[in-house]
Scaffold this motif. Structure first.
Motif, PDB file in Angstrom:
ATOM      1  N   PHE A  18      16.985 -17.879  12.033  1.00  0.00           N
ATOM      2  CA  PHE A  18      16.010 -18.681  11.305  1.00  0.00           C
ATOM      3  C   PHE A  18      14.644 -18.281  11.833  1.00  0.00           C
ATOM      4  N   TYR A  19      13.754 -17.840  10.943  1.00  0.00           N
ATOM      5  CA  TYR A  19      12.461 -17.327  11.379  1.00  0.00           C
ATOM      6  C   TYR A  19      11.355 -17.814  10.448  1.00  0.00           C
ATOM      7  N   LYS A  20      10.131 -17.721  10.940  1.00  0.00           N
ATOM      8  CA  LYS A  20       8.946 -17.932  10.110  1.00  0.00           C
ATOM      9  C   LYS A  20       8.300 -16.579   9.927  1.00  0.00           C
ATOM     10  N   ASP A  21       7.780 -16.339   8.754  1.00  0.00           N
ATOM     11  CA  ASP A  21       7.193 -15.053   8.428  1.00  0.00           C
ATOM     12  C   ASP A  21       5.825 -14.897   9.087  1.00  0.00           C
ATOM     13  N   TRP A  22       5.820 -14.231  10.251  1.00  0.00           N
ATOM     14  CA  TRP A  22       4.571 -13.918  10.936  1.00  0.00           C
ATOM     15  C   TRP A  22       4.762 -12.705  11.824  1.00  0.00           C
ATOM     16  N   SER A  23       3.809 -12.354  12.641  1.00  0.00           N
ATOM     17  CA  SER A  23       3.767 -11.049  13.308  1.00  0.00           C
ATOM     18  C   SER A  23       4.981 -10.707  14.159  1.00  0.00           C
ATOM     19  N   GLU A  24       5.622 -11.678  14.796  1.00  0.00           N
ATOM     20  CA  GLU A  24       6.756 -11.367  15.658  1.00  0.00           C
ATOM     21  C   GLU A  24       8.014 -10.994  14.880  1.00  0.00           C
ATOM     22  N   VAL A  25       7.986 -11.181  13.582  1.00  0.00           N
ATOM     23  CA  VAL A  25       9.154 -10.888  12.760  1.00  0.00           C
ATOM     24  C   VAL A  25       9.542  -9.413  12.879  1.00  0.00           C
ATOM     25  N   ASP A  26       8.566  -8.523  12.983  1.00  0.00           N
ATOM     26  CA  ASP A  26       8.865  -7.095  13.065  1.00  0.00           C
ATOM     27  C   ASP A  26       9.808  -6.784  14.217  1.00  0.00           C
ATOM     28  N   ASP A  27       9.566  -7.373  15.392  1.00  0.00           N
ATOM     29  CA  ASP A  27      10.447  -7.159  16.537  1.00  0.00           C
ATOM     30  C   ASP A  27      11.845  -7.693  16.259  1.00  0.00           C
ATOM     31  N   THR A  28      11.920  -8.855  15.654  1.00  0.00           N
ATOM     32  CA  THR A  28      13.212  -9.457  15.359  1.00  0.00           C
ATOM     33  C   THR A  28      13.973  -8.640  14.324  1.00  0.00           C
ATOM     34  N   VAL A  29      13.269  -8.106  13.336  1.00  0.00           N
ATOM     35  CA  VAL A  29      13.918  -7.286  12.309  1.00  0.00           C
ATOM     36  C   VAL A  29      14.575  -6.075  12.955  1.00  0.00           C
ATOM     37  N   HIS A  30      13.864  -5.403  13.854  1.00  0.00           N
ATOM     38  CA  HIS A  30      14.434  -4.235  14.524  1.00  0.00           C
ATOM     39  C   HIS A  30      15.628  -4.634  15.390  1.00  0.00           C
ATOM     40  N   THR A  31      15.515  -5.749  16.077  1.00  0.00           N
ATOM     41  CA  THR A  31      16.621  -6.232  16.904  1.00  0.00           C
ATOM     42  C   THR A  31      17.841  -6.509  16.042  1.00  0.00           C
ATOM     43  N   LEU A  32      17.651  -7.208  14.932  1.00  0.00           N
ATOM     44  CA  LEU A  32      18.785  -7.544  14.069  1.00  0.00           C
ATOM     45  C   LEU A  32      19.383  -6.310  13.407  1.00  0.00           C
ATOM     46  N   ARG A  33      18.558  -5.339  13.094  1.00  0.00           N
ATOM     47  CA  ARG A  33      19.100  -4.085  12.540  1.00  0.00           C
ATOM     48  C   ARG A  33      19.998  -3.406  13.566  1.00  0.00           C
ATOM     49  N   ASP A  34      19.568  -3.414  14.828  1.00  0.00           N
ATOM     50  CA  ASP A  34      20.389  -2.827  15.888  1.00  0.00           C
ATOM     51  C   ASP A  34      21.710  -3.579  16.028  1.00  0.00           C
ATOM     52  N   VAL A  35      21.629  -4.901  15.990  1.00  0.00           N
ATOM     53  CA  VAL A  35      22.839  -5.727  16.112  1.00  0.00           C
ATOM     54  C   VAL A  35      23.781  -5.439  14.948  1.00  0.00           C
ATOM     55  N   ALA A  36      23.256  -5.429  13.741  1.00  0.00           N
ATOM     56  CA  ALA A  36      24.082  -5.177  12.556  1.00  0.00           C
ATOM     57  C   ALA A  36      24.703  -3.786  12.599  1.00  0.00           C
ATOM     58  N   ALA A  37      23.946  -2.802  13.079  1.00  0.00           N
ATOM     59  CA  ALA A  37      24.469  -1.434  13.153  1.00  0.00           C
ATOM     60  C   ALA A  37      25.630  -1.336  14.129  1.00  0.00           C
ATOM     61  N   VAL A  38      25.522  -1.999  15.267  1.00  0.00           N
ATOM     62  CA  VAL A  38      26.590  -1.946  16.274  1.00  0.00           C
ATOM     63  C   VAL A  38      27.818  -2.716  15.805  1.00  0.00           C
ATOM     64  N   LEU A  39      27.603  -3.885  15.213  1.00  0.00           N
ATOM     65  CA  LEU A  39      28.735  -4.731  14.820  1.00  0.00           C
ATOM     66  C   LEU A  39      29.418  -4.244  13.546  1.00  0.00           C
ATOM     67  N   GLY A  40      28.698  -3.555  12.703  1.00  0.00           N
ATOM     68  CA  GLY A  40      29.283  -3.053  11.461  1.00  0.00           C
ATOM     69  C   GLY A  40      29.858  -4.178  10.626  1.00  0.00           C
ATOM     70  N   ASP A  41      31.102  -3.995  10.164  1.00  0.00           N
ATOM     71  CA  ASP A  41      31.721  -5.014   9.318  1.00  0.00           C
ATOM     72  C   ASP A  41      32.501  -6.066  10.115  1.00  0.00           C
ATOM     73  N   LYS A  42      32.342  -6.057  11.443  1.00  0.00           N
ATOM     74  CA  LYS A  42      33.019  -7.062  12.274  1.00  0.00           C
ATOM     75  C   LYS A  42      32.359  -8.429  12.175  1.00  0.00           C
ATOM     76  N   ALA A  43      31.086  -8.458  11.754  1.00  0.00           N
ATOM     77  CA  ALA A  43      30.335  -9.711  11.679  1.00  0.00           C
ATOM     78  C   ALA A  43      29.256  -9.585  10.617  1.00  0.00           C
ATOM     79  N   LYS A  44      28.721 -10.726  10.195  1.00  0.00           N
ATOM     80  CA  LYS A  44      27.593 -10.753   9.278  1.00  0.00           C
ATOM     81  C   LYS A  44      26.344 -11.077  10.085  1.00  0.00           C
ATOM     82  N   VAL A  45      25.226 -10.476   9.703  1.00  0.00           N
ATOM     83  CA  VAL A  45      23.936 -10.758  10.317  1.00  0.00           C
ATOM     84  C   VAL A  45      22.993 -11.151   9.190  1.00  0.00           C
ATOM     85  N   ILE A  46      22.420 -12.352   9.286  1.00  0.00           N
ATOM     86  CA  ILE A  46      21.618 -12.911   8.200  1.00  0.00           C
ATOM     87  C   ILE A  46      20.300 -13.441   8.746  1.00  0.00           C
ATOM     88  N   LYS A  47      19.219 -13.201   8.016  1.00  0.00           N
ATOM     89  CA  LYS A  47      17.910 -13.783   8.328  1.00  0.00           C
ATOM     90  C   LYS A  47      17.611 -14.845   7.284  1.00  0.00           C
TER      91      LYS A  47
END
Length: 97
Positions: A18-47
């Motif tokens: 759960f996020y608010k759209d502001w400057s720190e979102v960019d860091d979180t987006v990259h973090t979540l992309r990394d998480v989603a890439a590692v987990l693949g289809d084992k889990a869902k990652v949602i913003k």
């Protein structure tokens, strides 16, 4: 967006940011992309944008930004309000596989 109940009822773990759209979102987006890439289809990652989903954020008592939650089979397994690194989030999700 799909209904929240449908999203969290999966047998796979569901990591939600759960996020608010502001400057720190960019860091979180990259973090979540990394998480989603590692987990693949084992889990869902949602913003979920708090501003666009105020009723849901209020119902879940989301007060801080970001707030992370992990659900499995419709049940909240973990919740934290603060920035998290990718390795921490991956480790937490893997506990609920």
């Amino acid at each position: 967006m799909a209904k929240f109940g449908d999203l969290i009822s999966a047998e796979k773990p569901v990591l939600i940011d759960f996020y608010k759209d502001w400057s720190e979102v960019d860091d979180t987006v990259h973090t979540l992309r990394d998480v989603a890439a590692v987990l693949g289809d084992k889990a869902k990652v949602i913003k979920i944008d708090i501003a666009k989903n105020e009723a849901l954020a209020e119902a879940l008592l989301v007060k801080g930004n970001p707030t992370f939650m992990i659900y499995k089979n419709g049940e909240m397994k973990w919740r934290q309000t603060s920035a998290q690194d990718a390795n921490t989030l991956i480790g937490l999700v893997l506990k609920y596989l």
